[in-house]
Design a protein around this motif. Structure first.
Motif, mmCIF file in Angstrom:
data_model
loop_
_atom_site.group_PDB
_atom_site.id
_atom_site.type_symbol
_atom_site.label_atom_id
_atom_site.label_comp_id
_atom_site.label_asym_id
_atom_site.label_seq_id
_atom_site.Cartn_x
_atom_site.Cartn_y
_atom_site.Cartn_z
ATOM 1 N N LEU A 172 0.803 -1.266 0.094
ATOM 2 C CA LEU A 172 0.022 0.202 -0.029
ATOM 3 C C LEU A 172 0.839 1.236 -0.081
ATOM 4 C CD1 LEU A 172 -2.837 -0.625 2.386
ATOM 5 C CD2 LEU A 172 -2.770 -1.161 0.092
ATOM 6 N N LYS A 230 1.904 5.288 0.919
ATOM 7 C CA LYS A 230 1.715 6.026 2.254
ATOM 8 C C LYS A 230 0.229 6.678 2.403
ATOM 9 C CE LYS A 230 4.219 9.117 5.185
ATOM 10 N NZ LYS A 230 2.914 10.124 5.667
ATOM 11 N N LYS A 279 -2.392 4.063 3.331
ATOM 12 C CA LYS A 279 -2.162 3.719 4.695
ATOM 13 C C LYS A 279 -2.406 4.723 5.718
ATOM 14 C CE LYS A 279 1.859 0.601 4.098
ATOM 15 N NZ LYS A 279 3.410 0.420 4.418
ATOM 16 N N SER A 306 -4.474 -4.996 11.074
ATOM 17 C CA SER A 306 -4.201 -5.440 9.993
ATOM 18 C C SER A 306 -5.398 -6.232 9.455
ATOM 19 C CB SER A 306 -3.158 -6.884 10.251
ATOM 20 O OG SER A 306 -3.977 -7.869 11.275
ATOM 21 N N VAL A 340 -7.178 -3.382 7.522
ATOM 22 C CA VAL A 340 -6.755 -2.811 6.366
ATOM 23 C C VAL A 340 -7.206 -3.555 5.188
ATOM 24 C CG1 VAL A 340 -4.619 -2.489 5.290
ATOM 25 C CG2 VAL A 340 -5.075 -1.515 7.697
#
Length: 237
Positions: free
Chosen positions: A92, A94, A97, A155, A158
């Motif tokens: 991913l 920045k 994220k 996690s 995401v």
């Protein structure tokens, strides 16, 4: 430190020049010698310096998108789950994220680093104006909570909150395929699946065989890149 222990300190050093008055007041309160006047941890968390900094402004479209993706997320196979996790952790940008981290923190109202069913329901009501039924929340958790902890950790969030079409670009799928294809042969073998998905635990031959069969459409016992891509893009609009 000796001066501080006696209640004597100041903020005259140059390192404090750009520190806000609120922050200095916060530190001063924590260094109060009189225990009866010194704030408790719970009281300190209510200080204006903490409460104002903890306010998270998140683009409403990002929040709605993440909630929608969580609700519709499906990872039908073990291999697909592992691929999603690899892409989310390693590939991913920045910006992606940062955006997901903001949304996660906005939902994580108690700041414990994981989302409960109640926090998801609260977030859904706040942003969609609708109440999620217990059945809907449980269905979401059965897909997203892969370790069956009863919570959605960061996690897991995401992986599920990303838009699948954005998550599985051709470039990212090629990189993920290379993760499995250890010898660079262009084919993923049973041994390579066992190595990647074993995570230090022995996978039985039957378990590996089941994973291969979920993806291997021509029945040759191996997984080509084309078969891998087909598996990853199945059910993706």
């Amino acid at each position: 430190m000796k001066a501080v222990s006696k209640g004597k300190f100041s903020f005259t050093d140059t390192c404090w020049a750009k520190v806000s008055d609120q922050a200095k007041d916060f530190i001063s309160q924590l260094l109060t010698l009189d225990q009866e006047k010194r704030p408790s941890a719970a009281e300190a968390l209510k200080h204006s310096w903490i409460t104002e900094l903890s306010k998270i402004e998140v683009d409403e479209s990002l929040t709605l998108g993440a909630l929608g993706n969580l609700k519709s997320f499906k990872a039908e196979s073990t291999m697909k789950q592992a691929t999603y996790a690899f892409i989310a952790a390693q590939l991913l940008s920045k910006g992606e994220k940062d955006n997901l981290a903001k949304v996660f923190r906005a939902f994580d109202t108690n700041g414990d680093g994981k989302l409960s069913m109640e926090e998801i329901k609260t977030g859904y009501l706040e942003h969609y104006g609708k109440v999620m039924s217990d059945e809907e929340v449980e269905k979401m958790f059965s897909s997203v909570d892969t370790d069956n902890s009863g919570f959605i950790d960061y996690s897991e969030f995401v992986v599920a909150a990303m838009n699948e079409r954005t998550l599985i670009t051709n470039e990212r799928l090629a990189a993920a395929f290379k993760m499995f294809d250890k010898d660079g042969s262009g084919i993923i073998s049973s041994d390579e699946i066992k190595e990647v998905l074993g995570f230090g635990n022995d996978l039985t031959a039957d378990a590996v065989d089941k994973i291969v069969k979920e993806v291997d459409k021509n029945g040759d016992g191996e997984i080509s890149f084309e078969e891998f891509v087909t598996m990853m893009k199945k059910f993706v609009d």
